[in-house]
Each structure stands twice: as C-alpha cells, then as structure tokens.
Design a protein around this motif. Structure first.
Motif, PDB file in Angstrom:
ATOM      1  N   GLY A  19       0.828  -1.234  -0.036  1.00 22.25           N
ATOM      2  CA  GLY A  19      -0.028  -0.110  -0.088  1.00 22.25           C
ATOM      3  C   GLY A  19       0.887   1.197  -0.116  1.00 22.25           C
ATOM      4  N   ILE A  20       0.230   2.409   0.462  1.00 20.07           N
ATOM      5  CA  ILE A  20       1.090   3.575   0.515  1.00 20.07           C
ATOM      6  C   ILE A  20       0.670   4.463   1.768  1.00 20.07           C
ATOM      7  CG2 ILE A  20       1.090   5.964  -0.469  1.00 20.07           C
ATOM      8  CD1 ILE A  20       0.935   4.870  -3.370  1.00 20.07           C
ATOM      9  N   ILE A  21       1.670   4.747   2.420  1.00 20.77           N
ATOM     10  CA  ILE A  21       1.757   5.555   3.595  1.00 20.77           C
ATOM     11  C   ILE A  21       1.417   7.049   3.236  1.00 20.77           C
ATOM     12  CG2 ILE A  21       2.628   6.030   6.081  1.00 20.77           C
ATOM     13  CD1 ILE A  21       1.585   3.320   5.456  1.00 20.77           C
ATOM     14  N   GLU A  22       0.623   7.585   3.303  1.00 17.20           N
ATOM     15  CA  GLU A  22       0.052   8.864   2.623  1.00 17.20           C
ATOM     16  C   GLU A  22       0.946  10.276   3.540  1.00 17.20           C
ATOM     17  OE1 GLU A  22      -3.933   9.354   2.053  1.00 17.20           O
ATOM     18  OE2 GLU A  22      -3.836   7.973   0.138  1.00 17.20           O
ATOM     19  N   ASN A  23       0.897   9.819   4.658  1.00 11.14           N
ATOM     20  CA  ASN A  23       1.633  10.781   5.782  1.00 11.14           C
ATOM     21  C   ASN A  23       3.041  10.542   5.835  1.00 11.14           C
ATOM     22  OD1 ASN A  23       0.837   8.559   7.041  1.00 11.14           O
ATOM     23  ND2 ASN A  23       0.384   9.990   8.913  1.00 11.14           N
ATOM     24  N   PHE A  24       3.744   9.803   5.092  1.00  7.79           N
ATOM     25  CA  PHE A  24       5.130   9.295   5.535  1.00  7.79           C
ATOM     26  C   PHE A  24       6.068  10.485   5.828  1.00  7.79           C
ATOM     27  CE2 PHE A  24       7.957   9.344   1.876  1.00  7.79           C
ATOM     28  CZ  PHE A  24       7.322   9.887   0.985  1.00  7.79           C
ATOM     29  N   GLU A  25       5.886  11.630   4.719  1.00  6.59           N
ATOM     30  CA  GLU A  25       6.891  12.646   4.970  1.00  6.59           C
ATOM     31  C   GLU A  25       6.993  13.426   6.287  1.00  6.59           C
ATOM     32  OE1 GLU A  25       5.892  14.498   1.524  1.00  6.59           O
ATOM     33  OE2 GLU A  25       7.538  13.842   0.361  1.00  6.59           O
ATOM     34  N   THR A  26       5.709  13.692   6.780  1.00  8.45           N
ATOM     35  CA  THR A  26       5.680  14.136   8.206  1.00  8.45           C
ATOM     36  C   THR A  26       6.208  13.077   9.004  1.00  8.45           C
ATOM     37  OG1 THR A  26       3.231  14.813   7.360  1.00  8.45           O
ATOM     38  CG2 THR A  26       3.957  14.934   9.690  1.00  8.45           C
ATOM     39  N   LEU A  27       5.807  12.020   9.132  1.00 13.71           N
ATOM     40  CA  LEU A  27       6.053  10.779  10.111  1.00 13.71           C
ATOM     41  C   LEU A  27       7.736  10.866  10.072  1.00 13.71           C
ATOM     42  CD1 LEU A  27       3.647   8.018   9.470  1.00 13.71           C
ATOM     43  CD2 LEU A  27       3.887   9.634  11.433  1.00 13.71           C
ATOM     44  N   ARG A  28       8.290  10.851   8.684  1.00 15.51           N
ATOM     45  CA  ARG A  28       9.645  10.565   8.746  1.00 15.51           C
ATOM     46  C   ARG A  28      10.560  12.023   9.278  1.00 15.51           C
ATOM     47  NH1 ARG A  28      12.749   7.944   3.650  1.00 15.51           N
ATOM     48  NH2 ARG A  28      14.898   8.833   4.015  1.00 15.51           N
ATOM     49  N   ARG A  29      10.086  13.172   9.054  1.00 18.74           N
ATOM     50  CA  ARG A  29      10.694  14.275   9.724  1.00 18.74           C
ATOM     51  C   ARG A  29      10.616  14.105  11.222  1.00 18.74           C
ATOM     52  NH1 ARG A  29       8.204  17.176   5.256  1.00 18.74           N
ATOM     53  NH2 ARG A  29       6.100  17.622   6.596  1.00 18.74           N
ATOM     54  N   GLU A  30       9.264  13.517  11.654  1.00 15.50           N
ATOM     55  CA  GLU A  30       9.279  13.537  13.095  1.00 15.50           C
ATOM     56  C   GLU A  30      10.301  12.577  13.657  1.00 15.50           C
ATOM     57  OE1 GLU A  30       5.583  12.358  14.715  1.00 15.50           O
ATOM     58  OE2 GLU A  30       4.529  13.875  13.399  1.00 15.50           O
ATOM     59  N   LEU A  44       4.284  -3.777 -14.813  1.00 15.84           N
ATOM     60  CA  LEU A  44       2.705  -3.884 -14.298  1.00 15.84           C
ATOM     61  C   LEU A  44       2.685  -4.684 -13.317  1.00 15.84           C
ATOM     62  CD1 LEU A  44       1.640  -4.552 -18.059  1.00 15.84           C
ATOM     63  CD2 LEU A  44       0.672  -2.625 -16.553  1.00 15.84           C
ATOM     64  N   ALA A  45       1.529  -4.701 -12.734  1.00 15.68           N
ATOM     65  CA  ALA A  45       1.281  -5.693 -11.643  1.00 15.68           C
ATOM     66  C   ALA A  45      -0.279  -6.047 -11.730  1.00 15.68           C
ATOM     67  CB  ALA A  45       1.157  -5.027 -10.178  1.00 15.68           C
ATOM     68  N   LYS A  46      -0.635  -7.474 -11.099  1.00 14.43           N
ATOM     69  CA  LYS A  46      -1.926  -7.728 -11.233  1.00 14.43           C
ATOM     70  C   LYS A  46      -3.090  -6.850 -10.539  1.00 14.43           C
ATOM     71  CE  LYS A  46      -5.032 -10.957 -12.650  1.00 14.43           C
ATOM     72  NZ  LYS A  46      -5.264 -10.692 -14.045  1.00 14.43           N
ATOM     73  N   SER A  47      -3.008  -6.384  -9.359  1.00 12.95           N
ATOM     74  CA  SER A  47      -3.936  -5.676  -8.643  1.00 12.95           C
ATOM     75  C   SER A  47      -3.697  -4.273  -8.299  1.00 12.95           C
ATOM     76  CB  SER A  47      -4.666  -6.444  -7.951  1.00 12.95           C
ATOM     77  OG  SER A  47      -4.035  -6.467  -6.629  1.00 12.95           O
ATOM     78  N   VAL A  48      -4.055  -3.253  -9.079  1.00  9.82           N
ATOM     79  CA  VAL A  48      -3.551  -2.011  -8.832  1.00  9.82           C
ATOM     80  C   VAL A  48      -4.003  -1.464  -7.800  1.00  9.82           C
ATOM     81  CG1 VAL A  48      -2.860   0.025 -10.013  1.00  9.82           C
ATOM     82  CG2 VAL A  48      -2.837  -1.911 -11.011  1.00  9.82           C
ATOM     83  N   THR A  49      -3.454  -1.685  -6.377  1.00 10.35           N
ATOM     84  CA  THR A  49      -4.135  -1.011  -5.314  1.00 10.35           C
ATOM     85  C   THR A  49      -3.632   0.296  -4.944  1.00 10.35           C
ATOM     86  OG1 THR A  49      -2.406  -2.204  -3.961  1.00 10.35           O
ATOM     87  CG2 THR A  49      -4.587  -3.307  -4.498  1.00 10.35           C
ATOM     88  N   VAL A  50      -2.967   1.028  -5.618  1.00 10.41           N
ATOM     89  CA  VAL A  50      -2.516   2.350  -5.547  1.00 10.41           C
ATOM     90  C   VAL A  50      -3.086   3.361  -6.655  1.00 10.41           C
ATOM     91  CG1 VAL A  50      -0.338   1.733  -4.349  1.00 10.41           C
ATOM     92  CG2 VAL A  50      -0.546   2.335  -6.820  1.00 10.41           C
ATOM     93  N   GLU A  51      -3.439   4.590  -6.140  1.00  8.32           N
ATOM     94  CA  GLU A  51      -3.899   5.491  -7.075  1.00  8.32           C
ATOM     95  C   GLU A  51      -3.148   5.886  -8.487  1.00  8.32           C
ATOM     96  OE1 GLU A  51      -5.546   8.722  -5.264  1.00  8.32           O
ATOM     97  OE2 GLU A  51      -6.108   9.698  -6.964  1.00  8.32           O
ATOM     98  N   GLU A 109      -1.532   6.883   7.885  1.00 11.44           N
ATOM     99  CA  GLU A 109      -2.690   7.412   6.917  1.00 11.44           C
ATOM    100  C   GLU A 109      -2.509   6.868   5.591  1.00 11.44           C
ATOM    101  OE1 GLU A 109      -2.956  11.791   6.805  1.00 11.44           O
ATOM    102  OE2 GLU A 109      -3.126  11.670   9.128  1.00 11.44           O
ATOM    103  N   GLY A 110      -3.580   6.448   4.886  1.00  6.33           N
ATOM    104  CA  GLY A 110      -3.178   5.845   3.741  1.00  6.33           C
ATOM    105  C   GLY A 110      -3.931   4.364   3.561  1.00  6.33           C
ATOM    106  N   ALA A 111      -3.453   3.765   2.643  1.00  8.02           N
ATOM    107  CA  ALA A 111      -3.897   2.388   2.604  1.00  8.02           C
ATOM    108  C   ALA A 111      -2.631   1.414   2.892  1.00  8.02           C
ATOM    109  CB  ALA A 111      -4.400   2.003   1.047  1.00  8.02           C
ATOM    110  N   TYR A 112      -3.134   0.190   3.493  1.00 15.21           N
ATOM    111  CA  TYR A 112      -2.027  -0.456   4.002  1.00 15.21           C
ATOM    112  C   TYR A 112      -2.223  -1.952   4.487  1.00 15.21           C
ATOM    113  CZ  TYR A 112      -2.870   1.706   8.497  1.00 15.21           C
ATOM    114  OH  TYR A 112      -3.600   2.301   9.288  1.00 15.21           O
ATOM    115  N   ALA A 113      -1.577  -2.952   4.314  1.00 17.85           N
ATOM    116  CA  ALA A 113      -1.363  -3.963   4.948  1.00 17.85           C
ATOM    117  C   ALA A 113      -0.009  -4.467   5.182  1.00 17.85           C
ATOM    118  CB  ALA A 113      -2.062  -5.314   3.880  1.00 17.85           C
ATOM    119  N   VAL A 114       0.042  -4.683   6.434  1.00 22.80           N
ATOM    120  CA  VAL A 114       1.584  -4.861   7.067  1.00 22.80           C
ATOM    121  C   VAL A 114       1.492  -5.975   7.831  1.00 22.80           C
ATOM    122  CG1 VAL A 114       0.912  -3.387   8.930  1.00 22.80           C
ATOM    123  CG2 VAL A 114       3.317  -3.293   8.216  1.00 22.80           C
TER     124      VAL A 114
END
Ligand code: M6R
Length: 607
Positions: A99-110, A600-607, A153-158
C-alpha cells in the motif's frame, strides 16, 4: 500490488514464506525479501528483480528460524533496488508492507528529529522506524504496533516480527487485504488466500482497521485501540493444485484455454437451463425502478463495462453513463439517487474502482459489483456481488475474467430488460439459448490457433498496430489493443471503425497492420466499407470474422480468422477470445515475459 506472506510455527519459515511469495509474485515482481528470527535476532535477505534472485541469495546465505515474513514488491516510492526491497527494519523489528503511507513525509521528519536514521527511499520504512521508536521507549510489541498504526494514513496491509519474540507476528490492514491462515500449531498471514492455499483452507479475512496478534496457536483480533473484534474462520475452496500451469507454457495460455469453462461456470450460477431464464442473486433494490446505470472500472474491466453499456441500452433500454474509475472518482457527475452503480473488477481491490464505488455510495447509488475475488474489499462494500466464476487469474494480462465479466453483464442485461418490460419470455429464452451455446462455440475458437499464429507473424514485425471495430466490437478492439501493448510492448490503438477517416487513416501504410473484428452483424457492411478504405491506402488487413462473413472478408483481407457464427448478442464474448490469443502469440514470438510484463502488477491497489 505487493504480496505479503508470513508464518509463525514449528517448521523452517523461509521455504514456506518463499513458496507463498511464488504464489503472490503476480501481484508485484520488481524485488523481494524475507526476514526471520534467528536465535531471537532479526535477519533479512533482500534482492532486486524476480524471486529467482532472492532464491539465489538464500542459497548462498540461508535464513533459518521458525518465525518469518516475506514480501514481493511493486515499487511506488523508491526504485526497485535491494535496499528499497522489504522487509524493512532495525535490530528490533522487521516489517513488510503493501500500500502507500500517505503521511510518510511528516512521520519521517518527526522520526528523524527524534534520531531515527532512514536507509531507504520508501514510505514503508516509516512504519518500521515508528514501531522501532516505540519499542525503544520501552513498549511491548503489541503496544508499539498499535501506537504506530494509529498514526498511519493511507492504504496498507502490514506484517511485523520482533527481535526476542519467537513465535510472535503482528498483522494489520486498512483499505488493503490481509488474510490469517489457521494451521496446526502454526499460523500464517497472506495478502490473499492464494498465498495460503497449500498451507491451510481455514482462513479469516481481516477488515479495515483490524490488527491481529498471532502466535503458533492463536490469533487475537482487535481494532487499533486494542479493543477485541470477532473475525470468523471460513473454509476456502481454493486447492493448492488449482494454481499450477497444468502443462501450458504460461498462465496466460492456460487461462485463455479456460474461457469455455469459466463462461459455463458463470452461466451455471445465473441461468436456469430448464426454463431458459436468468436467475440473479437476490437484489436489495428493484431493477424495474432504477432510472439509469452508472458503470465504472479500469483497464480490461472497463472495456467489459463498455460492452455492457451497449447491451443495457439496446436490450434493456436503460440509459447508461460510463467512465474509467480514475476519472469517475473525481468527476463529480450529477447522478440520480437510486440509480444502479455497476463496478467491475477481477481483483475487487483496484484502488480507483474502490474509490469510485465509495463516491457513488455517497450519492445514494445502489452498488452492484461484478467481481471475481469473492472476499475482496469491494465485495464487502457492495450492496450485491454478481460473482464471476473464473477461478484464480494469475497472468497479469486479464483474459478469462473478461469473458466471465461479460457473461455476468449479459445475464444482468436480460434480467433488467425483463424487469423493465422490454423482453418477453420467448425473447429471453432466445437470448439465454445463445448464452448456453457459448461454451461449446468458445471451445471451437482454439481450432483457429494456427490461423492466429500466422497473423501473429505479421503483427510481431510492426511498431504500431491499429485495431478497429464498430458497435460492441469497438470495445473488443480496445481490449485487443490493450492486450497487445501490455504483453508485447508493441504500440496499438483501437478506434471505432467509423472514426478512422477522421484522423488515424493518415497513419495507414504497409507497416501499420490493421486488426479488425467484423462478425456478420447489422454493422458488417459498414465496417467492411471502412476496411476497404484502409486497403485502398495500402493497409494490410488482418480480420476476425465468422462463417457467415468469411466469403466477403476473404475478398479484401490479407489474413482472416473464421469463428463460428453466433447470435449477435453474444458475439463480443466470442470475438474477444481470438483477439486475446493474437496478443499472446505475438508476445511469445517476441519472447517477452508474458505472465509478468514489465512495469505492471496484477491488482493496482494504489491510485
Ligand atoms: O482487478 P481489476 O479488474 O480491477 O483490474 C483492472 C485493470 O487493472 C486490469 O484489467 C488491467 O487492465 C489488466 N492488466 C488488463 O489485462
């Protein structure tokens, strides 16, 4: 898009995880990695490229341990290098993420401000370093994981494992699928049930916002606040053997040969052969009352939807809006509440289609989804699922799922037309008979393999190819062009045949073959005239027709493939098969990676 597999138990984890990744490789294949606990320490092996590279690395540098997680990646943030490959982690924790962590930049800075040191360009590493930060603060793994999950924040499986905690694995998901497999004194995590098929049939599907704490004997489900939630164990029908190549050269070839079977299986679910009537699953709305339909999907599923539009408009006289999901979700069209929203997806996980579904729901549209994967996110969020019975589709290029989608849409059209008083019993019997005849006619298409291979010899030499079709054959042409681009990397464009003279005709010469789908229907003569225009300008015509149209077509075509003549209604389903076969044969001639084409990938789970 990425694949996750994990195990805690009694056996050597690496081979189990690796085999799971093999089954998931269709989801992403630009890099891969595995982490296990070795004497309580986190150890990782990661490699860029296909899984074979990871296999070679593991051979040189084995990874023991009974607690392990693995990942096969489709890059979003950061190039597909070994460094950016998952698992990410520290000496305290390893994680894999889809998936994608949408707020990763904020978290990374912190986290950087707090002294954490990043090694990769990925958004996923943020999860590892966030959990690690909480572990360093003295939290136990479960608390550290929950604390981190609440910030994402975002879409993820972890999936995560922790140094010093043999037999512990934590999973979590939000808007991305994750399944827990129950074994005997061992437990598994997987992105889908395919990964787990040979390991166990007992599976619990996690829901959005679920976290699970797994040991070899237990799975404790909770929300991100730690409050317990109940998830039921289901018996999956998938058998390990159902996902082999069965002697075919590629999954795509095998799946092409499954067209007759999946059309038949899907019809079995929706048609009563005795009465020749369509029987849909119970709908929570009345088809007679819906004022319009809104169809949305991506890629091939969208082309299936376009054919559905032709049918619903012509046979059921229902007005239809249609758009690709990536546009529909932002277009904010004025829609009438109570309309029928038709979402089409093989995987049921495509991010744009899922977002479009949610935006339609906000507008009080009834959501009916045509899905192949039964336990997908879209299935959970739909008012009703009209299931295709295509079985697992492994090849990245969709084939059998497409004809199964068309079969469902054909049945839905009949049911809608009947409900709206546009189809009497006799007419319904007639259309249903045409559908029931289809599996046998589809099987006959394979008698044309040599003719299709001869066409492929022409196409493989081309840099550009034009695909033409009229009416419901236009989306078939689009499907053919997409398939050719996708797996053979030859540029192809599809046009409604009548549009050719408004521009693309200037492209025509001996080097740009024209592939046309021209069964003998009401638009046969019109399409033939368009082909004459192309031929007059030196175009080389490669034509798919049927027994009724063969004589006329043979007069102008350089090569033709003759299919059985079927009812106009079902002709787009039949005509799709050879068009997909042509793309396959061209790709084989070119020697491309047919099942896993580049980028390519089979299922496109990112925008
Ligand atoms: O899983 P979905 O049906 O939602 O996927 C939609 C498209 O990504 C998919 O059809 C794609 O275009 C295929 N690779 C085409 O062969």
């Amino acid at each position: 898009m990425c694949g996750i597999c994990g195990v805690v138990g009694r056996r050597h984890a690496t081979p189990i995880v690796f085999e799971g990744l093999r089954r998931l490789e269709y989801r992403g294949y630009d890099s891969a990695g595995i982490a296990t606990l070795v004497d309580g320490r986190v150890e990782r092996r990661r490699a860029a490229g296909k899984l074979d590279n990871l296999a070679a690395l593991l051979k040189k540098s084995p990874l023991p341990g009974t607690t392990g997680i693995g990942h096969t990646r489709w890059a979003t943030h950061g190039a597909p290098t070994a460094c950016n490959a998952h698992p990410h982690g520290t000496e305290r924790v390893a994680i894999v993420h889809n998936g994608i962590i949408e707020n990763f930049e904020t978290l990374r800075r912190e986290l950087e401000a707090a002294g954490q040191v990043f090694e990769t360009e990925t958004d996923s590493e943020t999860i590892a370093l966030l959990v690690d930060y909480h572990l360093q603060q003295g939290l136990e793994p479960k608390e550290a994981a929950l604390r981190a999950l609440r910030r994402l924040e975002g879409a993820y499986a972890v999936a995560m494992i922790f140094a010093g905690h043999e037999g512990l694995m934590i999973g979590a998901c939000h808007s991305a699928p994750l399944a827990v497999g129950f074994g005997d004194d061992e437990m598994f995590l997987g992105s889908d049930s395919l990964a787990l098929a040979p390991l166990t049939r007992r599976i619990a599907y996690m829901e959005d916002g679920d976290c699970v704490v797994i040991t070899p004997k237990s799975a404790e489900f909770m929300n991100f606040d730690g409050a317990p939630v109940e998830r039921t164990i289901q018996l999956t029908a998938l058998a390990a053997g159902s996902i082999g190549k069965d002697g075919y050269r590629h999954y795509m070839e095998k799946e092409l040969h499954e067209h007759p079977l999946v059309i038949g299986q899907t019809l079995q679910r929706m048609v009563d052969p005795a009465s020749r009537r369509v029987i849909l699953p119970e709908l929570p709305f009345d088809l007679a009352e819906v004022p319009r339909a809104v169809i949305t999907a991506c890629g091939s599923a969208f082309f299936a939807g376009m054919i559905g539009r032709y049918w619903l408009e012509e046979i059921a006289r229902l007005p239809v809006d249609i758009d690709v999901a990536s546009e529909m979700r932002y277009r904010n069209p004025p829609l009438t509440a109570g309309s029928l929203g038709l979402l089409i997806s093989q995987s049921g996980e495509t991010a744009d289609t899922l977002a479009a579904l949610r935006s339609l729901r906000e507008k009080a549209i009834h959501i009916a989804s045509v899905l192949n994967v039964e336990h997908s996110t879209m299935a959970r969020e739909s008012d009703v699922v009209l299931g295709t019975v295509a079985g697992p589709e492994i090849s990245v290029a969709s084939t059998k799922a497409f004809t199964a989608q068309l079969t469902v849409l054909a049945c839905l059209t009949i049911a809608t037309a009947r409900a709206r008083g546009k189809l009497d019993t006799l007419a319904e019997e007639h259309l249903v008979s045409a559908l029931l005849d289809l599996p046998s006619r589809a099987a006959e298409v394979f008698n044309q393999t040599d003719a299709i291979r001869a066409m492929a010899q022409v196409v493989v030499e081309a840099r550009d190819v034009l695909y033409l079709g009229r009416g419901s054959m236009f989306p078939v042409a689009m499907e053919g062009a997409l398939k050719l681009k996708e797996i053979s990397y030859i540029h192809a464009e599809a046009y409604a045949a009548g549009e050719m003279k408004h521009g693309p005709i200037s492209l025509i010469d001996r080097t740009v073959p024209i592939v046309a789908t021209v069964p003998s229907n009401a638009l046969f003569e019109k399409t033939l005239s368009n082909l004459q225009e192309a031929k007059a300008r030196g175009g080389r015509l490669l034509v798919f027709t049927d027994t009724k149209g063969a004589e006329r077509v043979s007069a102008i075509a350089e090569q033709m493939v003759v299919l059985p003549h079927v009812h106009d209604f079902v002709a787009p389903i039949l005509q799709t098969i050879p068009v997909q076969m042509l793309a396959y044969e061209v790709a084989v001639l070119k020697g491309t990676d047919v099942d896993q084409p580049r980028n390519l990938a089979k299922s496109v789970t990112v925008e």
